[in-house]
Write an enzyme that holds these catalytic residues in place. Structure first.
Site, PDB file in Angstrom:
ATOM      1  N   ARG A  97       0.844  -1.195   0.000  1.00 50.05           N
ATOM      2  CA  ARG A  97       0.000   0.000   0.000  1.00 50.05           C
ATOM      3  C   ARG A  97       0.876   1.241   0.000  1.00 50.05           C
ATOM      4  O   ARG A  97       0.490   2.287   0.495  1.00 50.05           O
ATOM      5  CB  ARG A  97      -0.891   0.005   1.215  1.00 50.05           C
ATOM      6  CG  ARG A  97      -0.080  -0.162   2.481  1.00 50.05           C
ATOM      7  CD  ARG A  97      -0.876   0.016   3.706  1.00 50.05           C
ATOM      8  NE  ARG A  97      -0.118  -0.579   4.812  1.00 50.05           N
ATOM      9  CZ  ARG A  97      -0.507  -0.570   6.048  1.00 50.05           C
ATOM     10  NH1 ARG A  97      -1.641  -0.022   6.349  1.00 50.05           N
ATOM     11  NH2 ARG A  97       0.229  -1.114   6.983  1.00 50.05           N
ATOM     12  N   LYS A 117       1.983   6.554   1.030  1.00 48.87           N
ATOM     13  CA  LYS A 117       1.437   5.409   1.769  1.00 48.87           C
ATOM     14  C   LYS A 117      -0.082   5.506   1.706  1.00 48.87           C
ATOM     15  O   LYS A 117      -0.649   6.531   2.081  1.00 48.87           O
ATOM     16  CB  LYS A 117       1.939   5.455   3.214  1.00 48.87           C
ATOM     17  CG  LYS A 117       1.574   4.240   4.035  1.00 48.87           C
ATOM     18  CD  LYS A 117       2.372   4.208   5.333  1.00 48.87           C
ATOM     19  CE  LYS A 117       1.894   3.078   6.238  1.00 48.87           C
ATOM     20  NZ  LYS A 117       2.603   3.075   7.519  1.00 48.87           N
ATOM     21  N   ARG A 180       5.523  10.114   3.140  1.00 51.09           N
ATOM     22  CA  ARG A 180       6.452   9.815   4.233  1.00 51.09           C
ATOM     23  C   ARG A 180       7.893   9.997   3.748  1.00 51.09           C
ATOM     24  O   ARG A 180       8.231   9.603   2.632  1.00 51.09           O
ATOM     25  CB  ARG A 180       6.177   8.386   4.664  1.00 51.09           C
ATOM     26  CG  ARG A 180       7.134   7.808   5.641  1.00 51.09           C
ATOM     27  CD  ARG A 180       6.530   6.604   6.311  1.00 51.09           C
ATOM     28  NE  ARG A 180       6.774   5.372   5.574  1.00 51.09           N
ATOM     29  CZ  ARG A 180       6.432   4.161   6.040  1.00 51.09           C
ATOM     30  NH1 ARG A 180       5.804   4.045   7.196  1.00 51.09           N
ATOM     31  NH2 ARG A 180       6.691   3.096   5.344  1.00 51.09           N
ATOM     32  N   ASP A 256      10.057  -6.715   9.351  1.00 44.87           N
ATOM     33  CA  ASP A 256       9.814  -5.825   8.211  1.00 44.87           C
ATOM     34  C   ASP A 256       9.545  -4.397   8.674  1.00 44.87           C
ATOM     35  O   ASP A 256       9.443  -3.490   7.847  1.00 44.87           O
ATOM     36  CB  ASP A 256       8.642  -6.331   7.357  1.00 44.87           C
ATOM     37  CG  ASP A 256       7.386  -6.582   8.177  1.00 44.87           C
ATOM     38  OD1 ASP A 256       7.456  -7.352   9.151  1.00 44.87           O
ATOM     39  OD2 ASP A 256       6.340  -5.991   7.853  1.00 44.87           O
ATOM     40  N   ASP A 266       6.829   2.947  10.668  1.00 45.33           N
ATOM     41  CA  ASP A 266       5.510   2.301  10.693  1.00 45.33           C
ATOM     42  C   ASP A 266       4.778   2.483  12.016  1.00 45.33           C
ATOM     43  O   ASP A 266       4.759   1.606  12.874  1.00 45.33           O
ATOM     44  CB  ASP A 266       5.618   0.814  10.319  1.00 45.33           C
ATOM     45  CG  ASP A 266       5.526   0.644   8.809  1.00 45.33           C
ATOM     46  OD1 ASP A 266       5.445   1.681   8.102  1.00 45.33           O
ATOM     47  OD2 ASP A 266       5.543  -0.495   8.326  1.00 45.33           O
TER      48      ASP A 266
HETATM   49  P1  AMP Z   1       2.590  -3.032   7.954  1.00 43.06           P
HETATM   50  O1  AMP Z   1       1.335  -3.156   8.732  1.00 43.06           O
HETATM   51  O2  AMP Z   1       2.765  -1.688   7.333  1.00 43.06           O
HETATM   52  O3  AMP Z   1       3.815  -3.450   8.685  1.00 43.06           O
HETATM   53  O4  AMP Z   1       2.413  -4.018   6.727  1.00 43.06           O
HETATM   54  C1  AMP Z   1       2.683  -5.384   6.718  1.00 43.06           C
HETATM   55  C2  AMP Z   1       2.429  -5.920   5.315  1.00 43.06           C
HETATM   56  O5  AMP Z   1       1.039  -5.881   5.004  1.00 43.06           O
HETATM   57  C3  AMP Z   1       3.112  -5.148   4.196  1.00 43.06           C
HETATM   58  O6  AMP Z   1       3.476  -6.053   3.197  1.00 43.06           O
HETATM   59  C4  AMP Z   1       2.032  -4.222   3.720  1.00 43.06           C
HETATM   60  O7  AMP Z   1       2.257  -3.800   2.406  1.00 43.06           O
HETATM   61  C5  AMP Z   1       0.802  -5.107   3.842  1.00 43.06           C
HETATM   62  N1  AMP Z   1      -0.427  -4.332   4.019  1.00 43.06           N
HETATM   63  C6  AMP Z   1      -0.870  -3.755   5.151  1.00 43.06           C
HETATM   64  N2  AMP Z   1      -2.032  -3.108   4.948  1.00 43.06           N
HETATM   65  C7  AMP Z   1      -2.345  -3.258   3.645  1.00 43.06           C
HETATM   66  C8  AMP Z   1      -3.407  -2.816   2.804  1.00 43.06           C
HETATM   67  N3  AMP Z   1      -4.400  -2.058   3.244  1.00 43.06           N
HETATM   68  N4  AMP Z   1      -3.362  -3.191   1.519  1.00 43.06           N
HETATM   69  C9  AMP Z   1      -2.379  -3.947   1.030  1.00 43.06           C
HETATM   70  N5  AMP Z   1      -1.353  -4.381   1.748  1.00 43.06           N
HETATM   71  C10 AMP Z   1      -1.317  -4.049   3.051  1.00 43.06           C
HETATM   72 MG    MG Z   2       5.314  -2.258   7.899  1.00 39.68          MG
END
Ligand code: AMP
Ligand code: MG
Length: 498
Positions: A97, A117, A180, A256, A266
């Site tokens: 995203r 983002k 960001r 990650d 994040d």
């Molecule tokens: P995060 O919560 O930012 O650490 O994201 C963990 C993983 O989930 C990453 O690969 C993000 O790209 C994916 N992700 C989180 N929210 C979304 C969303 N709304 N759409 C697509 N991918 C998401």
């Molecule tokens: Mg993340």
């Protein structure tokens, strides 16, 4: 007609240039009615963006920072990475995203990523919609700026744009895009992606890139990748120590979400603790308390162990030797962390010198605070007015329901202070520049987000941003921002949801 070229952003995209195969060129989704909610003018200036031109054409700014128009010189792409999430390995995550627009070398010569983002689906989206609701976008904006104000390495927000489109969560929510800025978005998980596929030459290529970008002095080391590991571990140790010193709980310390640069990244379910309770967990999805406040240093070491595994084949020409050296390095993490933490804690209680008993002294205070659930931020802040015996210790004593243990500690502390030659006023001032009065109190953050999301009222959000610019300077009239949340029956809960 919009003239996107009028807004000059001096892109220089080394990631796109040097690391083909580490990303997919991609485009942001078009949104219906982008509206600029907030621009970070100070940061824009730092990036060398012509702020006057930006302000003169807010419509173009909204088009750019929503992703509708790719600014000249950008090369939008989605980065690939993997990661351990709550201890379980996902072999492919990636920007699901988010979209890296490119890099800008700022006015201080620092290379910074500019990323959208919430800009729509990418090949790495898996099930998600690639979008972001307004609340979490503004939350990331606020907390990032607060961390910056506190002097803690962090990604920062350059802009927030409302998309004019709903995002479907449990209920439809207003959508938004955050821009960001980061030292880079390269994570432990970026290395893990290639290491897990046994693509050693890519691991090395990535390491070379990151060393050149973040740790250039290491390229001359005899074992540069080992030195690189140590540098990342040290940056993370310093970072986590800073989190602990302000009561910050990240909430999702997945690999990650751990940067190689040492910046906080994040801001999802993160929050600051009011009462000092080491086991505090705010995130609704952290059922086992893996990412509880007190666990953060341990988790950092766990994550760095995963990072070390990625470097096994390059840290030393002989793999067994590489293993031995990396294990030794990982083992030193607690000591390195403790060094950073203790020097920060010494400053928090006003010590200028080092003595053997200081660790005990700090821990005795923390025990007294934990026993009473005293407000973490305020105890340290009010301590500066209690530097001298007979001085005003009523304010700090009032933070303890039963102050017996704390009073005992005050005696120990003053005995220790007496061995240092410094005027009480000078000591008190030194303490006030490291102990903030204003942190993002959860109820204030919620209040600001709720006003923005439910009432289209950005004033409380703006006010908070303003308060967080100078968190160490007490200002008359801002008392409400320095207070802990009123006691409620249910504990505070945060949700991921960006
Ligand atoms: P995060 O919560 O930012 O650490 O994201 C963990 C993983 O989930 C990453 O690969 C993000 O790209 C994916 N992700 C989180 N929210 C979304 C969303 N709304 N759409 C697509 N991918 C998401
Ligand atoms: Mg993340």
């Amino acid at each position: 007609m919009l003239d996107a070229t009028a807004l000059q952003i001096g892109f220089d995209n080394s990631f796109a240039r040097s690391l083909e195969g580490f990303y997919v060129p991609w485009k942001a989704d078009e949104v219906r009615a982008p509206e600029l909610l907030k621009l970070n003018l100070g940061l824009a200036e730092e990036l060398g963006i012509d702020v006057a031109a930006l302000q003169a054409d807010l419509k173009t700014a909204a088009e750019i920072f929503s992703g509708n128009v790719a600014p000249e010189g950008s090369s939008p792409l989605a980065q690939v990475y993997a990661g351990h999430q709550f201890g379980h390995f996902s072999e492919q995550l990636g920007d699901g995203r988010a979209l890296l627009l490119g890099e800008v070398v700022d006015v201080n010569g620092q290379r910074r990523d500019v990323q959208l983002k919430g800009s729509g689906r990418t090949p790495f989206s898996r099930g998600g919609d690639g979008k972001a609701p307004l609340g979490p976008v503004l939350r990331e904006y606020l907390i990032g700026e607060a961390m910056h104000g506190l002097g803690i390495p962090t990604t920062r927000a350059l802009a927030a744009v409302a998309t004019g489109e709903p995002v479907m969560r449990e209920t439809p929510l207003p959508g938004a895009v955050l821009t960001r800025v980061a030292a880079s978005h390269i994570r432990v998980g970026t290395f893990q992606f290639f290491a897990a596929r046994r693509e050693t030459e890519k691991v090395q290529q990535l390491a070379d890139y990151v060393i050149a970008r973040h740790y250039p002095e290491l390229s001359k080391e005899e074992l540069p990748y080992l030195a690189f590991f140590d540098a990342v571990a040290n940056a993370q140790a310093a970072l986590i120590a800073r989190w602990m010193q302000v009561g910050f709980i990240h909430g999702v310390m997945n690999t990650d979400n751990m940067t190689i640069s040492g910046e906080t990244i994040d801001y999802g379910p993160c929050a600051f603790m009011d009462a000092y309770v080491p086991g505090t967990v705010f995130s609704s999805i952290d059922e086992g308390g893996r990412y509880a406040y007190a666990n953060q240093p341990l988790i950092a070491q766990w994550n760095l162990t995963r990072f070390a595994e990625c470097l096994l084949e390059i840290a030393h020409p002989e793999e067994e030797e590489a293993m031995r050296l990396l294990i030794d390095s990982v083992k030193t993490f607690p000591e390195i962390y403790l060094g950073h933490w203790l020097s920060g804690m010494r400053a928090k209680i006003g010590l200028l010198t080092e003595e053997e008993g200081d660790l005990d002294l700090v821990n005795t205070l923390l025990s007294a605070m934990a026993e009473q659930g005293a407000d973490y931020t305020l105890v340290f802040r009010k301590l500066s007015s209690a530097v001298e015996a007979g001085s005003d210790d009523a304010a700090v004593l009032a933070l303890f329901e039963d102050p017996v243990a704390f009073e005992h500690w005050l005696g120990l502390w003053r005995t220790r202070l007496a061995r240092e030659d410094i005027a009480p006023e000078a000591r008190a001032s030194a303490m006030d520049v490291v102990n903030p009065i204003y942190i993002p109190r959860n109820h204030k953050v919620e209040e600001a987000l709720s006003a923005a999301v439910n009432d289209d009222d950005l004033a409380p959000f703006e006010k908070l941003l303003d308060v967080f610019q100078s968190p160490f300077t007490e200002v008359a009239g801002l008392e409400a921002y320095g207070e802990p949340a009123p006691k409620t029956a249910a504990p505070y809960r945060t949700f991921c949801g960006t």
